[in-house]
Design a protein around this motif. Structure first.
Motif, PDB file in Angstrom:
ATOM      1  N   MET A   1      62.312  -8.694  73.572  1.00  0.00           N
ATOM      2  CA  MET A   1      63.601  -9.208  73.212  1.00  0.00           C
ATOM      3  C   MET A   1      64.333  -8.231  72.320  1.00  0.00           C
ATOM      4  SD  MET A   1      63.591 -13.128  72.075  1.00  0.00           S
ATOM      5  CE  MET A   1      62.960 -14.209  73.282  1.00  0.00           C
ATOM      6  N   ARG A   2      65.609  -8.093  72.548  1.00  0.00           N
ATOM      7  CA  ARG A   2      66.435  -7.244  71.687  1.00  0.00           C
ATOM      8  C   ARG A   2      67.122  -8.138  70.683  1.00  0.00           C
ATOM      9  NH1 ARG A   2      68.600  -2.117  74.468  1.00  0.00           N
ATOM     10  NH2 ARG A   2      69.164  -1.907  72.324  1.00  0.00           N
ATOM     11  N   TYR A   3      67.261  -7.659  69.506  1.00  0.00           N
ATOM     12  CA  TYR A   3      67.845  -8.445  68.436  1.00  0.00           C
ATOM     13  C   TYR A   3      68.955  -7.669  67.776  1.00  0.00           C
ATOM     14  CZ  TYR A   3      63.488 -10.925  68.974  1.00  0.00           C
ATOM     15  OH  TYR A   3      62.425 -11.606  69.484  1.00  0.00           O
ATOM     16  N   ARG A   4      69.975  -8.355  67.401  1.00  0.00           N
ATOM     17  CA  ARG A   4      71.035  -7.753  66.595  1.00  0.00           C
ATOM     18  C   ARG A   4      70.973  -8.393  65.230  1.00  0.00           C
ATOM     19  NH1 ARG A   4      74.554  -4.564  69.416  1.00  0.00           N
ATOM     20  NH2 ARG A   4      74.513  -4.917  71.624  1.00  0.00           N
ATOM     21  N   LYS A   5      71.013  -7.562  64.245  1.00  0.00           N
ATOM     22  CA  LYS A   5      70.944  -8.041  62.874  1.00  0.00           C
ATOM     23  C   LYS A   5      72.329  -8.487  62.438  1.00  0.00           C
ATOM     24  CE  LYS A   5      68.380  -5.512  60.179  1.00  0.00           C
ATOM     25  NZ  LYS A   5      67.962  -4.533  59.203  1.00  0.00           N
ATOM     26  N   THR A   6      72.443  -9.721  61.981  1.00  0.00           N
ATOM     27  CA  THR A   6      73.682 -10.220  61.400  1.00  0.00           C
ATOM     28  C   THR A   6      73.404 -10.629  59.976  1.00  0.00           C
ATOM     29  OG1 THR A   6      73.291 -12.500  62.059  1.00  0.00           O
ATOM     30  CG2 THR A   6      74.456 -11.110  63.650  1.00  0.00           C
ATOM     31  N   ALA A   7      74.450 -10.809  59.198  1.00  0.00           N
ATOM     32  CA  ALA A   7      74.259 -11.199  57.798  1.00  0.00           C
ATOM     33  C   ALA A   7      73.547 -12.536  57.712  1.00  0.00           C
ATOM     34  CB  ALA A   7      75.606 -11.254  57.085  1.00  0.00           C
ATOM     35  N   ALA A   8      73.927 -13.506  58.562  1.00  0.00           N
ATOM     36  CA  ALA A   8      73.293 -14.823  58.515  1.00  0.00           C
ATOM     37  C   ALA A   8      71.831 -14.730  58.924  1.00  0.00           C
ATOM     38  CB  ALA A   8      74.029 -15.803  59.426  1.00  0.00           C
ATOM     39  N   GLY A 137      50.709   5.761  78.214  1.00  0.00           N
ATOM     40  CA  GLY A 137      50.530   4.364  77.861  1.00  0.00           C
ATOM     41  C   GLY A 137      50.671   3.469  79.082  1.00  0.00           C
ATOM     42  N   VAL A 138      50.557   2.171  78.840  1.00  0.00           N
ATOM     43  CA  VAL A 138      50.585   1.165  79.896  1.00  0.00           C
ATOM     44  C   VAL A 138      51.706   0.183  79.579  1.00  0.00           C
ATOM     45  CG1 VAL A 138      49.254  -0.710  80.952  1.00  0.00           C
ATOM     46  CG2 VAL A 138      48.099   1.390  80.251  1.00  0.00           C
ATOM     47  N   PHE A 139      52.385  -0.303  80.606  1.00  0.00           N
ATOM     48  CA  PHE A 139      53.428  -1.318  80.427  1.00  0.00           C
ATOM     49  C   PHE A 139      52.776  -2.689  80.273  1.00  0.00           C
ATOM     50  CE2 PHE A 139      56.112  -4.556  82.467  1.00  0.00           C
ATOM     51  CZ  PHE A 139      57.195  -4.530  81.600  1.00  0.00           C
ATOM     52  N   HIS A 140      53.205  -3.442  79.280  1.00  0.00           N
ATOM     53  CA  HIS A 140      52.715  -4.809  79.075  1.00  0.00           C
ATOM     54  C   HIS A 140      53.744  -5.764  79.672  1.00  0.00           C
ATOM     55  CE1 HIS A 140      51.178  -8.446  77.374  1.00  0.00           C
ATOM     56  NE2 HIS A 140      50.295  -7.828  76.624  1.00  0.00           N
ATOM     57  N   PRO A 141      53.356  -6.562  80.681  1.00  0.00           N
ATOM     58  CA  PRO A 141      54.339  -7.402  81.369  1.00  0.00           C
ATOM     59  C   PRO A 141      54.920  -8.525  80.510  1.00  0.00           C
ATOM     60  CG  PRO A 141      52.134  -7.920  82.123  1.00  0.00           C
ATOM     61  CD  PRO A 141      52.017  -6.719  81.236  1.00  0.00           C
ATOM     62  N   GLU A 142      54.286  -8.851  79.404  1.00  0.00           N
ATOM     63  CA  GLU A 142      54.757  -9.974  78.585  1.00  0.00           C
ATOM     64  C   GLU A 142      55.315  -9.537  77.231  1.00  0.00           C
ATOM     65  OE1 GLU A 142      51.410 -12.585  78.443  1.00  0.00           O
ATOM     66  OE2 GLU A 142      51.687 -13.244  80.507  1.00  0.00           O
ATOM     67  N   LYS A 143      55.404  -8.244  76.996  1.00  0.00           N
ATOM     68  CA  LYS A 143      55.925  -7.733  75.718  1.00  0.00           C
ATOM     69  C   LYS A 143      57.082  -6.792  75.986  1.00  0.00           C
ATOM     70  CE  LYS A 143      52.061  -8.823  73.088  1.00  0.00           C
ATOM     71  NZ  LYS A 143      52.028  -9.497  71.838  1.00  0.00           N
ATOM     72  N   GLU A 144      57.998  -6.735  75.052  1.00  0.00           N
ATOM     73  CA  GLU A 144      59.173  -5.874  75.164  1.00  0.00           C
ATOM     74  C   GLU A 144      58.775  -4.401  75.016  1.00  0.00           C
ATOM     75  OE1 GLU A 144      63.299  -5.587  75.724  1.00  0.00           O
ATOM     76  OE2 GLU A 144      62.155  -7.441  75.615  1.00  0.00           O
ATOM     77  N   SER A 145      59.426  -3.539  75.774  1.00  0.00           N
ATOM     78  CA  SER A 145      59.232  -2.099  75.622  1.00  0.00           C
ATOM     79  C   SER A 145      60.091  -1.619  74.459  1.00  0.00           C
ATOM     80  CB  SER A 145      59.639  -1.365  76.896  1.00  0.00           C
ATOM     81  OG  SER A 145      59.649   0.025  76.668  1.00  0.00           O
ATOM     82  N   ILE A 146      59.540  -0.740  73.631  1.00  0.00           N
ATOM     83  CA  ILE A 146      60.325  -0.181  72.535  1.00  0.00           C
ATOM     84  C   ILE A 146      61.118   1.040  72.983  1.00  0.00           C
ATOM     85  CG2 ILE A 146      58.847  -1.118  70.727  1.00  0.00           C
ATOM     86  CD1 ILE A 146      57.609   1.702  70.439  1.00  0.00           C
ATOM     87  N   SER A 147      60.902   1.481  74.223  1.00  0.00           N
ATOM     88  CA  SER A 147      61.642   2.628  74.770  1.00  0.00           C
ATOM     89  C   SER A 147      62.968   2.130  75.316  1.00  0.00           C
ATOM     90  CB  SER A 147      60.836   3.301  75.875  1.00  0.00           C
ATOM     91  OG  SER A 147      59.668   3.863  75.362  1.00  0.00           O
ATOM     92  N   THR A 148      64.029   2.277  74.519  1.00  0.00           N
ATOM     93  CA  THR A 148      65.344   1.784  74.913  1.00  0.00           C
ATOM     94  C   THR A 148      66.401   2.384  73.993  1.00  0.00           C
ATOM     95  OG1 THR A 148      66.595  -0.213  75.453  1.00  0.00           O
ATOM     96  CG2 THR A 148      65.227  -0.300  73.467  1.00  0.00           C
ATOM     97  N   SER A 149      67.654   2.033  74.236  1.00  0.00           N
ATOM     98  CA  SER A 149      68.755   2.471  73.369  1.00  0.00           C
ATOM     99  C   SER A 149      68.965   1.442  72.266  1.00  0.00           C
ATOM    100  CB  SER A 149      70.043   2.610  74.176  1.00  0.00           C
ATOM    101  OG  SER A 149      69.912   3.652  75.110  1.00  0.00           O
TER     102      SER A 149
END
Length: 194
Positions: A1-8, A137-149
């Motif tokens: 999952m990607r997350y955006r940090k907000t003040a709240a 490395g190996v891709f985990h089908p149930e975890k997010e990849s950290i290789s992204t923008s």
């Protein structure tokens, strides 16, 4: 999952962490506890790591580095936090058992803590206790990849996974002395052998 940090979201997370810290406090988190003192680095080792631009992380540690993407040439400041390490024979019910013996799943959060957009591609390699090296490395089908923008303030909670023959060893992200010059710091994650 990607997350955006907000003040709240940041305030809610800080409140939850504070409450969790109060509820979950134990001897291991106390800086004066014997366990914590064992885990602290000697001043000489800290000085050596600073000279060679190496950060050694264990479960619960965080480290920051500047990463230059070979894909986009973006330069961004990142923070890597190691949440846990687990060894499993199978990654999910839809995958096969490990070919080498076990999967090491290192649960991490990678965050863009700088002010510029960045792209991260996972350059880690595994080195076993006997010196054997695995670079893919190996891709985990149930975890997010950290290789992204990543936009500034954006983070991903995901996993770094390797199919390994034994428990223990290290995961290493090469630094400036590797010739690749993708990171200004060598990041080493120490893996428990149990």
């Amino acid at each position: 999952m990607r997350y955006r940090k907000t003040a709240a979201a940041s305030a809610a997370l800080a409140g939850a962490l504070t409450l969790g810290g109060v509820v979950a406090c134990g001897g291991g988190d106390d800086p004066a506890s014997p366990w914590r003192q064992e885990q602290q680095e000697s001043p000489q080792r800290q000085e050596q790591q600073e000279k060679t631009r190496t950060q050694t992380l264990r479960v619960g540690d965080s480290g920051e580095f500047r990463f230059t993407s070979a894909v986009s040439n973006d330069v961004a400041d990142f923070k890597l936090t190691v949440h846990g390490v687990e060894y499993v024979k199978r990654l999910s019910e839809y995958t096969t058992d490990s070919e080498r013996g076990t999967y090491v799943v290192v649960n991490v959060t990678l965050a863009n803590v700088g002010t510029t957009n960045g792209h991260f591609h996972d350059p880690f390699h595994w080195t076993g206790p006997d010196g054997q090296v695995l670079s893919t490395g190996v891709f985990h089908p149930e975890k997010e990849s950290i290789s992204t923008s990543y936009l500034p303030g954006e983070y991903v909670r995901g996993a770094i996974v390797f199919d390994v023959p034994v428990r223990g060893g290290t995961l290493t992200m090469p630094g400036p002395d590797s010739g690749g010059d993708v990171s200004d710091t060598t990041v080493v994650i120490e893996l428990p052998n149990q």
